[in-house]
Design an enzyme around this catalytic site. Structure first.
Site, PDB file in Angstrom:
ATOM      1  N   GLN A 264       0.827  -1.006   0.052  1.00 43.86           N
ATOM      2  CA  GLN A 264      -0.098   0.100  -0.029  1.00 43.86           C
ATOM      3  C   GLN A 264       0.926   1.067   0.043  1.00 43.86           C
ATOM      4  OE1 GLN A 264      -3.328  -0.190  -0.504  1.00 43.86           O
ATOM      5  NE2 GLN A 264      -2.590  -2.319  -0.774  1.00 43.86           N
ATOM      6  N   HIS A 267       1.882   3.152  -3.015  1.00 43.85           N
ATOM      7  CA  HIS A 267       1.109   3.839  -4.208  1.00 43.85           C
ATOM      8  C   HIS A 267       1.310   5.270  -4.068  1.00 43.85           C
ATOM      9  CE1 HIS A 267      -1.969   1.004  -5.611  1.00 43.85           C
ATOM     10  NE2 HIS A 267      -1.942   0.399  -4.416  1.00 43.85           N
ATOM     11  N   GLU A 332      -9.982   0.424   4.298  1.00 43.21           N
ATOM     12  CA  GLU A 332     -10.086   0.017   2.906  1.00 43.21           C
ATOM     13  C   GLU A 332     -10.038  -1.367   2.598  1.00 43.21           C
ATOM     14  OE1 GLU A 332      -8.639   1.342  -1.625  1.00 43.21           O
ATOM     15  OE2 GLU A 332      -7.598   1.803   0.186  1.00 43.21           O
ATOM     16  N   HIS A 333      -8.572  -1.773   3.208  1.00 45.89           N
ATOM     17  CA  HIS A 333      -8.265  -3.134   2.938  1.00 45.89           C
ATOM     18  C   HIS A 333      -7.878  -3.786   4.401  1.00 45.89           C
ATOM     19  CE1 HIS A 333      -6.670  -1.335  -0.743  1.00 45.89           C
ATOM     20  NE2 HIS A 333      -7.408  -2.439  -1.429  1.00 45.89           N
ATOM     21  N   HIS A 425     -54.337  15.403  -1.794  1.00 47.58           N
ATOM     22  CA  HIS A 425     -53.923  14.003  -1.543  1.00 47.58           C
ATOM     23  C   HIS A 425     -54.955  13.121  -1.193  1.00 47.58           C
ATOM     24  CE1 HIS A 425     -49.813  15.563  -2.042  1.00 47.58           C
ATOM     25  NE2 HIS A 425     -49.230  14.314  -1.971  1.00 47.58           N
TER      26      HIS A 425
END
Length: 436
Positions: A264, A267, A332-333, A425
């Site tokens: 990770q 990135h 996320e992971h 209505h």
């Protein structure tokens, strides 16, 4: 490398929550300067169309074109990229595509209905979107996997047309990205990026068709533009930096965990890698693996900045507290690198994707496991889900009352409507009440 000094946190410390909050802090869409730039780009593309997109592409991506025609790639060009791939790359791409498609086929929803005793029919009609746009990052790195993960669920959902935009700084094309587009069935590809690409998809230009939804990650200008056009079109999410949280009981090879954290961190400098364990000695061993392996990494400078600024080794009293930390972070992971991951899964409430066991490297999920790698970041797994077929389908309610059903429920609607002071209505429902 001995000066790396990855942050240590103790979940039992009085200041743990404050320290964790500081570690996790991330503003996904940025300052007034970025917002002003994006607003200008959106406004000009909306009013000037192709001319503005061409101008911004020349300025930001240094492509030197005079018309949008020069920025569109033909279907033949995509097929050529696929045909000319080295066989090993093509086979890997094809196997990944098959697995991603097979997984997402299981997500498809069908229309349904039921009929009540009096003949009233209620149900739901599921319809794919007409046209979607997928944004594929370019520049620092190219991501054919993102093409598959964004386009294939749309295809499975039955989307009528898929438009892909991908920046090509300096006019440089990535053949693997183009091959992935061919394999995934992308209909049209434009070599444009940034806020101008988002604007073109959202508003349409003389050449770029307007889409119903925009999906896919990008830089801070792309994220800001997606937030700004939401409502004009749908979007998938506002993505922050990539992140991984590993829960480990000390039974996994420390080198494996160090590399998972690197996966990770490489990135970008803002990516986040966190390891949580009740075994303090094991945290030391992983840190030693990090220090030893980091010099061998091609992207070691990026990894080092990420680890220094946003990583942490967290000590907890037991795995139950580790799960509590995981749910607080909503990563996320999430890797459950433990002997019995199945025992922990029922207590995991917030995670984009859960990777179970010693052998399930998060990297497999990025490329070829099958589930989508477009996942909620920055704690949004508390209320968001991975990208899927359901993101490209709309649901319409079906309602058809029989005469008997309308008469029976007309009085219910009338009472509630008059309670709200909405006389029209009430009377509209009352007209359908059968008079004895």
């Amino acid at each position: 490398m001995s000066e790396l000094n990855i942050q240590r946190l103790d979940a039992g410390a009085a200041d743990f929550e404050a320290s964790l909050q500081k570690l996790l802090a991330w503003e996904a869409v940025s300052d007034s300067g970025v917002n002003a730039t994006v607003d200008e780009i959106l406004g000009r593309v909306r009013t000037e169309g192709d001319a503005a997109v061409v101008e911004y592409s020349n300025r930001f991506d240094r492509v030197g074109v005079s018309s949008m025609a020069e920025l569109e790639l033909s279907r033949e060009r995509l097929e050529q990229a696929l045909e000319q791939l080295p066989q090993a790359q093509r086979s890997a791409l094809e196997e990944a595509a098959v697995r991603v498609r097979d997984y997402h086929e299981r997500q498809k929803s069908d229309s349904w209905s039921y009929t009540e005793a009096d003949g009233t029919m209620l149900g739901q009609k599921v319809t794919p979107m007409d046209r979607v746009g997928i944004y594929v990052p370019g520049g620092k790195a190219s991501y054919p996997s993102s093409v598959l993960m964004n386009a294939l669920p749309a295809k499975v959902a039955g989307v009528g047309e898929i438009i892909m935009v991908v920046p090509t700084p300096g006019g440089e094309l990535n053949e693997l990205v183009l091959a992935a587009a061919a394999l995934a069935g992308v209909d049209r590809v434009f070599c444009i990026g940034g806020a101008q690409a988002v604007a073109a998809l959202a508003y349409g230009t003389e050449t770029v068709p307007r889409v119903d939804k925009i999906v896919g990650p990008g830089n801070i200008f792309v994220a800001t533009a997606k937030r700004a056009v939401f409502g004009v079109v749908g979007i998938d999410m506002i993505a922050g930096p990539s992140e991984i949280l590993v829960l480990c009981d000390g039974s996994t090879d420390p080198d494996w965990i160090a590399m998972d954290l690197f996966s990770q961190a490489e990135h970008d400098e803002d990516a986040q890698s966190i390891l949580v364990s009740p075994d303090a000695d094991y945290l030391d061993r992983v840190e030693q693996s990090i220090l030893r392996l980091l010099p061998t990494m091609e992207r070691r400078e990026i990894i080092e900045v990420s680890l220094r600024n946003r990583a942490a080794l967290v000590h907890v009293k037991d795995m139950a507290q580790a799960v509590d930390v995981a749910n607080r972070i909503a990563p996320e992971h999430l890797e459950l690198a433990v002997e019995n991951p199945e025992a922990l899964v029922p207590d995991i409430r917030h995670a984009g994707a859960i990777f179970m066991g010693h052998y399930t490297a998060e990297a497999l999920g990025d490329y070829c496991a099958g589930p989508n790698h477009v996942l909620p970041t920055s704690g949004t797994a508390r209320f968001s889900s991975p990208l899927g077929v359901y993101d490209f389908q709309k649901r319409s309610s079906l309602i058809q009352f029989s005469a008997a059903g309308a008469s029976k429920l007309g009085s219910v609607a009338s009472i509630l409507a008059r309670g709200e002071g909405l006389t029209a209505h009430a009377r509209s429902a009352e007209y359908r009440i059968k008079q004895e």
